[in-house]
Design a protein around this motif. Structure first.
Motif, PDB file in Angstrom:
ATOM      1  N   ALA A  44       4.274   0.816   2.137  1.00 27.51           N
ATOM      2  CA  ALA A  44       4.067   0.279   3.192  1.00 27.51           C
ATOM      3  C   ALA A  44       3.494  -1.150   3.158  1.00 27.51           C
ATOM      4  N   ILE A  69       0.292  -0.872   0.199  1.00 25.96           N
ATOM      5  CA  ILE A  69      -0.109   0.124  -0.286  1.00 25.96           C
ATOM      6  C   ILE A  69       1.200   1.393  -0.027  1.00 25.96           C
ATOM      7  N   GLN A  70       0.405   2.638  -0.444  1.00 24.95           N
ATOM      8  CA  GLN A  70       1.356   3.772  -0.089  1.00 24.95           C
ATOM      9  C   GLN A  70       0.603   4.659   0.477  1.00 24.95           C
ATOM     10  N   MET A  71       0.923   4.799   1.203  1.00 29.21           N
ATOM     11  CA  MET A  71       0.443   5.386   2.901  1.00 29.21           C
ATOM     12  C   MET A  71       0.874   7.176   2.245  1.00 29.21           C
ATOM     13  N   LYS A  72       0.428   8.232   3.489  1.00 29.50           N
ATOM     14  CA  LYS A  72       0.196   8.995   3.514  1.00 29.50           C
ATOM     15  C   LYS A  72       2.183   9.831   3.671  1.00 29.50           C
ATOM     16  N   LYS A  73       2.594  10.686   3.475  1.00 22.54           N
ATOM     17  CA  LYS A  73       4.019  11.276   2.667  1.00 22.54           C
ATOM     18  C   LYS A  73       4.487  10.474   2.500  1.00 22.54           C
ATOM     19  N   ASN A  74       4.126   9.818   1.358  1.00 28.71           N
ATOM     20  CA  ASN A  74       4.898   9.332   0.407  1.00 28.71           C
ATOM     21  C   ASN A  74       5.266   7.188   0.835  1.00 28.71           C
ATOM     22  N   ARG A  75       4.486   6.984   1.632  1.00 30.15           N
ATOM     23  CA  ARG A  75       5.475   5.931   2.394  1.00 30.15           C
ATOM     24  C   ARG A  75       5.587   4.963   1.693  1.00 30.15           C
TER      25      ARG A  75
END
Lengths: 156, 156, 156, 156, 156, 156
Positions: free
Chosen positions: C61, C53-59
């Motif tokens: 994850a 998955i691609q989380m907030k702040k370009n993480r």
């Protein structure tokens, strides 16, 4: 576009050289990018695929990769630049080991199915032609796997 | 949007209930979809993320998932419908076990860093605040990991 | 942890109910997260998997998903909270249609292989036991596919 | 297969050259493809990994990438062609900058743990050996992270 | 299968309820799994998609998700069990906010194109029908984006 | 770092050569890896992105790819080794076809927006500058797509 795709013809060479093209796509919708794969395959690409990538500014983007005969570089580049939003295409040359191949036909209760036979050293592998199996599955209203199973049982 | 995010406050409850919103996006570019994550987080979403999915017609698309307090359903739905191309949002309720948490401050050679302390049964975990660590790393021109290491060494 | 996994036993029911657990992981390395899947499977999880998955702040994850018998909620939650960096676990209940199943044994030139037989309405499917096939392939130093092919040819 | 993997030995060079092999897999199950990674690593591959790709005809396929010493090309190609369904392997040569490395041992309350020390210019990084940490965590029935934390605290 | 898909008809409701079906697939090839998406869409699924997942034993597998009208549960379950290798299907109910919609037709130099108009509160969005645009692009041998641009310019 | 990024300047060349750097990351958290993309872009990288990969021992890891001017190899390598956990970086040279480009400005009701104009053979494409559009959308509190639509309508 000069040669038929490897997957559809008899091959006797054991090695060749291909060109791999890549482009990152972050300003085009999935909907409008999707038809490009078929377009490229129909115009001589050996293979073409999408990979999910995560770009700068948190963009959930797509990398397009296309494998071609080196002679098709100009024509395929034109198609990518025309039909996608990318403003550039990058290239690398790759050598390839390929398994020489020929076709045999297997008779099953779902009809005749072509099987690709590939060899390398002491390795021999059999790949039922997907399109034949799918057509047979639809014609007989059975699961695709039933047809594959029928082919495997004739391979002895 | 009524509550601060869990990650930024002291929490004493051990369970709560959240609403999970999902939408599939196939007709919007990665570029224009990207800012939506921050927008949702800034407006009270507990979490928001993208997942790569492969939709009908070979579309390399994105699923947007947003976790919110149930009371924020209407406001967050409005933002998703306004800022993405989707024409619908789906919902499910999920229960949640959460680890009660408080903060402590650790003094390192890179300055003071807050550390979140979470507990559950006999489990105790320490999470240095990412934003504190990043700011310290930039201020001292060292790798982020150097700062984390300095914090870990003070946790004894 | 009370029941054996479905995949390893005879099943007569046609439906049941499971609990699905999820946690987003963005502050733990891939290396240290990896052993958690086996740990959960060894402790009664029906299934467990990672999704990018691609989380907030370009993480970039990972979402951990675990499917369990509802009775195992407390024990599995404890393991997730202990062995991952997450500070919370979310739950949803899902109903399930399952295919009743029994086992048969097939004799091949690579030895005896168990085959799971599942039924639903007029559907019947055969799944060679992976672990049996892998062990046979290693014992005879052949490709795994050779063993599967041998099993398929005995299914007539 | 001539050399031990970099990750397991003292290295003094600062650069080398590797061969990267790739194959797209769309006609083999995840179950039967999975053991290939370990097989390749056990036979001298420097690294091997899967990437999710989306191929023609909406196939949710897998790209296999393998990094090897150039001298192992023939042996590794043979293993890929034997143990996967692919009918070809493509190659590219890549140069590599590698950080010279040696090992030190750190004593913690969970026992002795080897730590890899790598250097480049003014950069120095410490990587606790994963296998040592995992074994210690299991032996003491603690979370893996507890062991890492104990190592970090001894690095001063 | 009773209702036409939302995307192809006028909708006046603002909310409904759907059933979401999921199955993990690790013992079927990408090639044979691919046609299932179209099969499900042709039989009344509201949406269907693949997600890459990483399962136990290092399997690079696929999660199939299907969204349906609750009344279609039995028929769609049958199709999934027949045409994939899974031995079970799991279900959850989700509520949905949907944007009421109607169609208008826009005349461009590439011919008439239908445009879906959706509304919610003060939000109004226009979505050119993908199939119309693709057909027009092929008929006039232009890039798909040219057609979209022509439609957007008529929306004033 | 010597040149401005292509995306931000007038370009007259039609081809160039770049260096592509890759590193696999399995022992660093998503949280600490995330800032590296911006760091690399700020220091002259032409592009940088993450890809989800599945490594040995069931690690759900990340591949970092960075595209640079060959002259920046040493500086960018230093940054990757300093700010990520990797112990090596691999390189390949790629040729590139790039579309010559210039900028025009379009006046909309949301203000002036720069548009990149790229050409190749008979292909001409227009790309509104993302940062201009985002700023205008925020300033006027409208959806980003509204601004794009306004630009498209001025392109006639």
């Amino acid at each position: 576009m000069r040669k038929k795709k490897l997957s559809q013809r008899v091959v006797e060479e054991k090695a060749d050289q291909i060109l791999v093209l890549e482009a990152n796509i972050d300003d085009q919708s999935a909907e409008s990018l999707a038809p490009v794969l078929d377009l490229l395959m129909d115009n001589g690409a050996l293979d073409a695929f999408f990979s999910p990538i995560q770009m700068k500014k948190n963009r959930p983007a797509i990398k397009l990769t296309v494998m071609i005969h080196p002679a098709d570089q100009q024509a395929i580049t034109y198609l990518i630049l025309k039909h996608t939003s990318t403003v550039g295409v990058r290239y690398q040359t790759m050598r390839r080991t390929i398994m020489p191949r020929h076709f045999m036909t297997v008779t099953t209760s779902y009809g005749d199915i072509r099987v690709k036979v590939v060899n390398y050293d002491d390795i021999e592998k059999y790949t039922p032609e997907f399109d034949d199996c799918l057509a047979a599955a639809k014609a007989h209203d059975v699961a695709l796997n039933q047809v594959y199973l029928a082919v495997y049982q004739q391979l002895k």
